[in-house]
Write an enzyme that holds these catalytic residues in place. Structure first.
Site, PDB file in Angstrom:
ATOM      1  N   LYS A  11       7.581  -1.007  -0.415  1.00  0.00           N
ATOM      2  CA  LYS A  11       8.302  -0.091   0.485  1.00  0.00           C
ATOM      3  C   LYS A  11       8.140  -0.586   1.910  1.00  0.00           C
ATOM      4  O   LYS A  11       7.031  -0.951   2.310  1.00  0.00           O
ATOM      5  CB  LYS A  11       7.700   1.316   0.338  1.00  0.00           C
ATOM      6  CG  LYS A  11       8.021   2.246   1.491  1.00  0.00           C
ATOM      7  CD  LYS A  11       6.810   3.008   2.010  1.00  0.00           C
ATOM      8  CE  LYS A  11       5.811   2.162   2.751  1.00  0.00           C
ATOM      9  NZ  LYS A  11       4.798   2.912   3.532  1.00  0.00           N
ATOM     10  N   PRO A  92      -0.326  -7.095  -1.623  1.00  0.00           N
ATOM     11  CA  PRO A  92      -1.682  -6.830  -1.138  1.00  0.00           C
ATOM     12  C   PRO A  92      -1.935  -5.329  -1.026  1.00  0.00           C
ATOM     13  O   PRO A  92      -1.022  -4.572  -0.680  1.00  0.00           O
ATOM     14  CB  PRO A  92      -1.711  -7.495   0.244  1.00  0.00           C
ATOM     15  CG  PRO A  92      -0.311  -7.849   0.586  1.00  0.00           C
ATOM     16  CD  PRO A  92       0.513  -7.816  -0.650  1.00  0.00           C
ATOM     17  N   SER A  95      -1.932  -2.073   2.668  1.00  0.00           N
ATOM     18  CA  SER A  95      -1.250  -2.975   3.591  1.00  0.00           C
ATOM     19  C   SER A  95       0.009  -2.397   4.217  1.00  0.00           C
ATOM     20  O   SER A  95       0.768  -3.130   4.851  1.00  0.00           O
ATOM     21  CB  SER A  95      -0.917  -4.273   2.863  1.00  0.00           C
ATOM     22  OG  SER A  95       0.091  -4.038   1.925  1.00  0.00           O
ATOM     23  N   GLY A  96       0.285  -1.101   4.034  1.00  0.00           N
ATOM     24  CA  GLY A  96       1.428  -0.486   4.705  1.00  0.00           C
ATOM     25  C   GLY A  96       2.763  -0.691   3.994  1.00  0.00           C
ATOM     26  O   GLY A  96       3.805  -0.312   4.517  1.00  0.00           O
ATOM     27  N   ILE A  97       2.716  -1.287   2.794  1.00  0.00           N
ATOM     28  CA  ILE A  97       3.961  -1.421   2.028  1.00  0.00           C
ATOM     29  C   ILE A  97       3.863  -0.668   0.703  1.00  0.00           C
ATOM     30  O   ILE A  97       4.604  -0.937  -0.240  1.00  0.00           O
ATOM     31  CB  ILE A  97       4.385  -2.900   1.829  1.00  0.00           C
ATOM     32  CG1 ILE A  97       3.220  -3.766   1.349  1.00  0.00           C
ATOM     33  CG2 ILE A  97       4.971  -3.458   3.126  1.00  0.00           C
ATOM     34  CD1 ILE A  97       3.625  -5.229   1.064  1.00  0.00           C
ATOM     35  N   GLY A  99       1.911  -0.350  -1.886  1.00  0.00           N
ATOM     36  CA  GLY A  99       1.680  -0.920  -3.215  1.00  0.00           C
ATOM     37  C   GLY A  99       1.176   0.111  -4.217  1.00  0.00           C
ATOM     38  O   GLY A  99       1.742   0.270  -5.297  1.00  0.00           O
ATOM     39  N   GLY A 100       0.117   0.818  -3.848  1.00  0.00           N
ATOM     40  CA  GLY A 100      -0.449   1.803  -4.764  1.00  0.00           C
ATOM     41  C   GLY A 100       0.519   2.937  -5.050  1.00  0.00           C
ATOM     42  O   GLY A 100       0.659   3.387  -6.197  1.00  0.00           O
ATOM     43  N   SER A 101       1.242   3.387  -4.021  1.00  0.00           N
ATOM     44  CA  SER A 101       2.217   4.473  -4.209  1.00  0.00           C
ATOM     45  C   SER A 101       3.366   4.021  -5.108  1.00  0.00           C
ATOM     46  O   SER A 101       3.841   4.776  -5.964  1.00  0.00           O
ATOM     47  CB  SER A 101       2.813   4.890  -2.860  1.00  0.00           C
ATOM     48  OG  SER A 101       1.798   5.152  -1.945  1.00  0.00           O
ATOM     49  N   SER A 102       3.811   2.777  -4.912  1.00  0.00           N
ATOM     50  CA  SER A 102       4.917   2.280  -5.725  1.00  0.00           C
ATOM     51  C   SER A 102       4.457   2.093  -7.176  1.00  0.00           C
ATOM     52  O   SER A 102       5.215   2.363  -8.113  1.00  0.00           O
ATOM     53  CB  SER A 102       5.444   0.966  -5.129  1.00  0.00           C
ATOM     54  OG  SER A 102       6.742   0.701  -5.599  1.00  0.00           O
ATOM     55  N   ASP A 131       3.655   8.884  -0.047  1.00  0.00           N
ATOM     56  CA  ASP A 131       4.722   7.894  -0.233  1.00  0.00           C
ATOM     57  C   ASP A 131       5.259   7.848  -1.663  1.00  0.00           C
ATOM     58  O   ASP A 131       6.237   7.142  -1.922  1.00  0.00           O
ATOM     59  CB  ASP A 131       4.184   6.498   0.117  1.00  0.00           C
ATOM     60  CG  ASP A 131       4.433   6.126   1.569  1.00  0.00           C
ATOM     61  OD1 ASP A 131       5.052   6.922   2.293  1.00  0.00           O
ATOM     62  OD2 ASP A 131       4.015   5.030   1.963  1.00  0.00           O
TER      63      ASP A 131
HETATM   64  C1  LIG Z   1       1.750   5.680   6.660  1.00  0.00           C
HETATM   65  C2  LIG Z   1       2.680   5.662   5.476  1.00  0.00           C
HETATM   66  C3  LIG Z   1       4.153   5.701   5.951  1.00  0.00           C
HETATM   67  O1  LIG Z   1       5.080   5.583   4.901  1.00  0.00           O
HETATM   68  O2  LIG Z   1       2.579   4.488   4.688  1.00  0.00           O
HETATM   69  P1  LIG Z   1       1.425   3.423   4.274  1.00  0.00           P
HETATM   70  O3  LIG Z   1       0.830   2.828   5.489  1.00  0.00           O
HETATM   71  O4  LIG Z   1       0.405   4.156   3.450  1.00  0.00           O
HETATM   72  O5  LIG Z   1       2.138   2.393   3.422  1.00  0.00           O
HETATM   73  C4  LIG Z   1       2.470   6.931   4.600  1.00  0.00           C
HETATM   74  O6  LIG Z   1       2.727   8.084   5.331  1.00  0.00           O
HETATM   75  C5  LIG Z   1       1.119   7.082   3.972  1.00  0.00           C
HETATM   76  O7  LIG Z   1       1.346   7.525   2.665  1.00  0.00           O
HETATM   77  P2  LIG Z   1       0.207   7.429   1.525  1.00  0.00           P
HETATM   78  O8  LIG Z   1      -0.525   6.109   1.657  1.00  0.00           O
HETATM   79  O9  LIG Z   1       0.844   7.735   0.221  1.00  0.00           O
HETATM   80  O10 LIG Z   1      -0.727   8.550   2.061  1.00  0.00           O
HETATM   81  P3  LIG Z   1      -1.736   9.557   1.337  1.00  0.00           P
HETATM   82  O11 LIG Z   1      -2.518   8.798   0.305  1.00  0.00           O
HETATM   83  O12 LIG Z   1      -1.027  10.788   0.942  1.00  0.00           O
HETATM   84  O13 LIG Z   1      -2.667   9.900   2.573  1.00  0.00           O
HETATM   85  C6  LIG Z   1      -3.674   9.041   3.061  1.00  0.00           C
HETATM   86  C7  LIG Z   1      -4.161   9.615   4.385  1.00  0.00           C
HETATM   87  O14 LIG Z   1      -3.206   9.293   5.416  1.00  0.00           O
HETATM   88  C8  LIG Z   1      -3.046  10.366   6.312  1.00  0.00           C
HETATM   89  N1  LIG Z   1      -1.629  10.823   6.292  1.00  0.00           N
HETATM   90  C9  LIG Z   1      -0.789  10.396   5.320  1.00  0.00           C
HETATM   91  C10 LIG Z   1       0.545  10.781   5.338  1.00  0.00           C
HETATM   92  C11 LIG Z   1       0.982  11.635   6.385  1.00  0.00           C
HETATM   93  N2  LIG Z   1       2.265  12.043   6.449  1.00  0.00           N
HETATM   94  N3  LIG Z   1       0.114  12.056   7.328  1.00  0.00           N
HETATM   95  C12 LIG Z   1      -1.186  11.653   7.302  1.00  0.00           C
HETATM   96  O15 LIG Z   1      -1.955  12.039   8.172  1.00  0.00           O
HETATM   97  C13 LIG Z   1      -4.039  11.434   5.909  1.00  0.00           C
HETATM   98  O16 LIG Z   1      -5.218  11.178   6.638  1.00  0.00           O
HETATM   99  C14 LIG Z   1      -4.285  11.120   4.438  1.00  0.00           C
HETATM  100  O17 LIG Z   1      -5.550  11.532   4.018  1.00  0.00           O
HETATM  101  N1  LIG Z   2      -2.486   0.580  -8.123  1.00  0.00           N
HETATM  102  C1  LIG Z   2      -3.116   0.395  -6.946  1.00  0.00           C
HETATM  103  N2  LIG Z   2      -2.798  -0.637  -6.164  1.00  0.00           N
HETATM  104  C2  LIG Z   2      -3.403  -0.805  -4.961  1.00  0.00           C
HETATM  105  N3  LIG Z   2      -4.370  -0.024  -4.503  1.00  0.00           N
HETATM  106  C3  LIG Z   2      -4.724   1.038  -5.247  1.00  0.00           C
HETATM  107  C4  LIG Z   2      -4.109   1.285  -6.492  1.00  0.00           C
HETATM  108  N4  LIG Z   2      -4.642   2.398  -6.993  1.00  0.00           N
HETATM  109  C5  LIG Z   2      -5.546   2.841  -6.103  1.00  0.00           C
HETATM  110  N5  LIG Z   2      -5.627   2.017  -5.053  1.00  0.00           N
HETATM  111  C6  LIG Z   2      -6.476   2.222  -3.841  1.00  0.00           C
HETATM  112  O1  LIG Z   2      -5.605   2.730  -2.827  1.00  0.00           O
HETATM  113  C7  LIG Z   2      -5.884   2.150  -1.558  1.00  0.00           C
HETATM  114  C8  LIG Z   2      -4.556   2.065  -0.741  1.00  0.00           C
HETATM  115  O2  LIG Z   2      -3.722   1.118  -1.320  1.00  0.00           O
HETATM  116  P1  LIG Z   2      -2.132   1.049  -1.088  1.00  0.00           P
HETATM  117  O3  LIG Z   2      -1.435   2.166  -1.735  1.00  0.00           O
HETATM  118  O4  LIG Z   2      -1.721  -0.334  -1.525  1.00  0.00           O
HETATM  119  O5  LIG Z   2      -2.062   1.205   0.491  1.00  0.00           O
HETATM  120  P2  LIG Z   2      -0.819   1.271   1.474  1.00  0.00           P
HETATM  121  O6  LIG Z   2       0.010   2.462   1.083  1.00  0.00           O
HETATM  122  O7  LIG Z   2      -1.409   1.385   2.859  1.00  0.00           O
HETATM  123  O8  LIG Z   2      -0.095  -0.039   1.294  1.00  0.00           O
HETATM  124  C9  LIG Z   2      -6.557   0.811  -1.860  1.00  0.00           C
HETATM  125  O9  LIG Z   2      -7.590   0.571  -0.955  1.00  0.00           O
HETATM  126  C10 LIG Z   2      -7.073   0.927  -3.299  1.00  0.00           C
HETATM  127  O10 LIG Z   2      -8.470   1.036  -3.392  1.00  0.00           O
END
Ligand SMILES: C[C@@](CO)(OP(=O)(O)O)[C@H](O)COP(=O)(O)OP(=O)(O)OC[C@H]1O[C@@H](n2ccc(N)nc2=O)[C@H](O)[C@@H]1O
Ligand SMILES: Nc1ncnc2c1ncn2[C@@H]1O[C@H](COP(=O)(O)OP(=O)(O)O)[C@@H](O)[C@H]1O
Length: 289
Positions: A11, A92, A95-97, A99-102, A131
């Site tokens: 993402k 990775p 990493s902000g894309i 991965g785990g959510s997808s 996400d």
């Molecule tokens: C910042 C974003 C932007 O798309 O992406 P990533 O960097 O993770 O890829 C997302 O909002 C991340 O979503 P996701 O990684 O699924 O977040 P969650 O596991 O629900 O939350 C992790 C932590 O991020 C913070 N969080 C997350 C989402 C949000 N709208 N507000 C927050 O403050 C909270 O501290 C929460 O405890």
């Molecule tokens: N399937 C998975 N892939 C990657 N990380 C995972 C997974 N399941 C749980 N995690 C945990 O979730 C954390 C956040 O990973 P990720 O979703 O890839 O982050 P982000 O949304 O910032 O890219 C990791 O540090 C890891 O320990």
């Protein structure tokens, strides 16, 4: 029943504005997301009990136990037919894309196919990760709320290079370090005539998490600079809470050449190239017609 294969694309937050904060601490976002051809892959084989194996070039450090989002997602379906899931990690982690959510969203789709039911939805899915709802149907969307309010958007395919310097950035730490949590939302999204038109509009939007992430991990500024210096690069920005950054290019050929050049100069960095856009199963089916 044969094995089920599911793709979990990266993402990318093309723009990410932080517009407020809820009483529970979660931040209100206004974001435009698109999906990359780079991603993880899941294989689900019918089995007597749920099991998970994690392999692949980016599997180091990714949990194989119940804390993996894939098993947490599968658990939402309750007792019933189970699967041995193989997760091939190509993105990775942390990493902000997304991965785990997808991966979690792909597991929800795979388990739904295995059981012959509709994919799980609602609050339990958001609880897996903010996400996850947008990754359930991975096509361009404007996302609001904490990420769970989705409006589909039509975007032209955007030639891109994604780069991660292999520094994990903690999402909560970046949100905590924000100087301002109450920023203007994105501008209204017009109908885009072509990629250049869309990139011109994106250049006027922001990623509000970028300054805080750069302060926590200064290598992100280096990544942005390296992308910006590549021939044919029209826009650079960070995705999500970092550290992955993307560059948008004038053509797929320019993006491919740029990635090759960047990878040669920075062998320790992860990178990928390809058009950002619609990676839904419906789009994949249209491409094979
Ligand atoms: C910042 C974003 C932007 O798309 O992406 P990533 O960097 O993770 O890829 C997302 O909002 C991340 O979503 P996701 O990684 O699924 O977040 P969650 O596991 O629900 O939350 C992790 C932590 O991020 C913070 N969080 C997350 C989402 C949000 N709208 N507000 C927050 O403050 C909270 O501290 C929460 O405890
Ligand atoms: N399937 C998975 N892939 C990657 N990380 C995972 C997974 N399941 C749980 N995690 C945990 O979730 C954390 C956040 O990973 P990720 O979703 O890839 O982050 P982000 O949304 O910032 O890219 C990791 O540090 C890891 O320990």
């Amino acid at each position: 029943m044969p094995e089920i294969e599911v793709f979990a694309p990266a993402k990318v937050n093309l723009a990410l504005h932080v517009t407020g904060q809820r009483a529970d601490g979660y931040h209100l976002l206004d974001s435009l997301v698109a999906f990359a051809p780079a991603g993880d892959r899941l294989r689900l084989a019918p089995a007597d009990a749920m099991a998970l194996t994690v392999r692949g070039p980016e599997s180091r450090g990714v949990p194989e136990g119940p804390e993996n989002l894939v098993l947490k997602a599968a658990a939402l379906y309750g007792p019933g037919p189970a699967a041995a899931i193989h997760l091939q990690k190509c993105l990775p982690a942390a990493s902000g894309i997304g991965g785990g959510s997808s991966d979690a969203a792909a597991a929800l789709r795979g388990m739904a196919a295995l059981r012959g039911v509709a994919p799980a939805a609602g609050a339990a899915v958001v609880k897996l990760g903010a996400d996850v709802p947008m990754c359930l149907d991975p096509r361009p969307a404007r996302t609001r709320g904490i990420g769970e309010e989705l409006s589909p958007v039509t975007l032209p395919p955007l030639p891109s290079v994604l780069v991660n310097p292999r520094v994990e950035v903690s999402t909560p730490a970046v949100f905590k370090a924000l100087a301002s949590k109450d920023n203007a939302p994105m501008d209204e999204i017009p109908a885009f005539a072509n990629a250049a038109d869309c990139i011109g509009w994106l250049a006027r939007q922001r990623n509000d998490l970028q300054p805080a992430a750069v302060a926590l991990a200064p290598v992100i500024a280096e990544v942005l600079g390296a992308l910006e210096a590549l021939p044919g690069c029209l826009l650079v920005r960070m995705s999500g809470s970092g550290a992955t950054c993307f560059g948008l290019f004038e053509s797929d050929e320019a993006a491919a050449a740029a990635q090759a050049r960047l990878a040669a100069a920075n062998p320790g960095w992860w990178s990928a190239h390809g058009p950002l856009g619609d990676q839904s199963e419906a789009a994949a089916a249209r491409r094979t017609l």
